[in-house]
Write an enzyme that holds these catalytic residues in place. Structure first.
Site, mmCIF file in Angstrom:
data_model
loop_
_atom_site.group_PDB
_atom_site.id
_atom_site.type_symbol
_atom_site.label_atom_id
_atom_site.label_comp_id
_atom_site.label_asym_id
_atom_site.label_seq_id
_atom_site.Cartn_x
_atom_site.Cartn_y
_atom_site.Cartn_z
ATOM 1 N N SER A 221 -71.843 -6.808 39.145
ATOM 2 C CA SER A 221 -71.880 -7.899 40.127
ATOM 3 C C SER A 221 -72.309 -7.350 41.476
ATOM 4 C CB SER A 221 -70.507 -8.582 40.243
ATOM 5 O OG SER A 221 -69.548 -7.682 40.792
ATOM 6 N N SER B 9 -70.130 2.291 53.610
ATOM 7 C CA SER B 9 -69.886 1.043 54.336
ATOM 8 C C SER B 9 -69.921 1.334 55.820
ATOM 9 C CB SER B 9 -68.517 0.483 53.958
ATOM 10 O OG SER B 9 -68.134 -0.591 54.793
ATOM 11 N N TYR C 42 -59.406 1.556 52.942
ATOM 12 C CA TYR C 42 -60.841 1.440 52.676
ATOM 13 C C TYR C 42 -61.639 2.300 53.648
ATOM 14 C CZ TYR C 42 -65.304 -0.953 51.766
ATOM 15 O OH TYR C 42 -66.605 -1.252 51.428
ATOM 16 N N LYS D 55 -64.021 5.491 52.607
ATOM 17 C CA LYS D 55 -65.452 5.475 52.912
ATOM 18 C C LYS D 55 -65.826 6.549 53.933
ATOM 19 C CE LYS D 55 -66.660 2.144 50.128
ATOM 20 N NZ LYS D 55 -67.526 2.409 48.963
#
Length: 270
Positions: A15, A134, A147, A151
């Site tokens: 996805s 990110s 997160y 990252k």
């Protein structure tokens, strides 16, 4: 075409950005290896990508299964470490296990896969490894402590890896998306580790996955070492420049944002 005949392995391909990358690489004539957890979704992506794909489904954190999977993959010209999971919870509320889960999926899993694929590239004297990080890998943001940590670590590892392998013919690219309209916010982990679910999120206002894939393929084809991905003039993309140009101003801005988020979602606001 830059990727015609190359064997390109995309993880997290069922996805979002991963599926869009598969379609784009398929159109570019690549031989695809697609990985993810959901076989029916991978099958649909493979068909949309032109059908020239081998499916190697696996759970990202099943490190012990990786050696056999890499052996089955055979030659890999370009590895795109894309699988990942996000977060939406304040640090004070977040179970420690949530941090472990995010680090396992977003950092340790791509490192383990990279270390297994890298030797064949070094032996041939060419190859390309990419990691989807990110803007959160450059800028600290509220409700994303885990997160951002994962990252930032991912960016550090691959920037350091590049120093060791570039002169041996292996390219390393980090991909730095801002807002891309994918299910990542819906699937983000909350304080107790359950998925966030549906709800408004700034990510939903981002560029489409296909637009992101087009930017990524262009950057990879050029051998770009860091590839920013987002709307031109987008607020989150401007933060990347601000981090270099005016770090103190960025810290002030993000602290104000954090105060507003805590006022809305913190325990005192409940």
């Amino acid at each position: 075409m830059a990727f015609a005949g190359q064997r390109v392995w995309v993880t997290g391909a069922s996805s979002g950005i991963g599926a869009a990358l598969a379609r784009a690489f398929g159109r570019a004539g690549a031989e695809l290896i697609l990985s993810g957890r959901k076989v029916p979704a991978l099958e649909a992506v493979a068909e949309a990508a032109g059908g020239n794909a081998e499916l190697l489904p696996f759970e990202a954190t099943d490190i012990n299964a990786l050696p056999d999977i890499v052996e089955r993959a055979g030659r890999v010209d370009l590895l795109v470490n894309n699988a990942g999971i996000s977060q939406r919870s304040l640090a004070e509320d977040t179970d420690f296990q949530v941090y472990r889960t995010i680090m396992e999926v977003d950092f340790f899993a791509p490192i383990a896969l990279t270390k297994l694929v890298l030797p064949q590239m070094l032996a041939r004297g060419h190859g390309h490894i990419a990691a989807v990080a990110s803007v959160a890998g450059k800028v600290g943001s509220p409700q994303r402590t885990g997160y951002c940590a994962a990252k930032h670590a991912l960016m550090g590892f691959f920037d350091a890896l590049r120093t060791e392998v570039a002169h041996r013919g292996v390219k390393v690219s980090t991909i730095v998306p801002g807002y891309v309209a994918t299910p990542i916010a819906t699937r983000a982990l909350t304080a107790d580790g359950t998925p966030r679910g549906e709800g408004a999120d700034e990510v939903d206002q981002g560029i489409t996955p296909d637009e992101a894939a087009a930017t990524i393929l262009d950057g990879l084809a050029k051998g770009q070492r860091e590839i920013p991905v987002g709307a031109e003039g987008g607020m989150e993309m401007a933060l990347l420049d601000m981090k270099r140009r005016d770090p103190e101003g960025l810290f002030d801005l993000m602290e104000k944002l954090g105060a507003a988020v805590v006022a809305k979602f913190g325990k005192a606001a409940a």
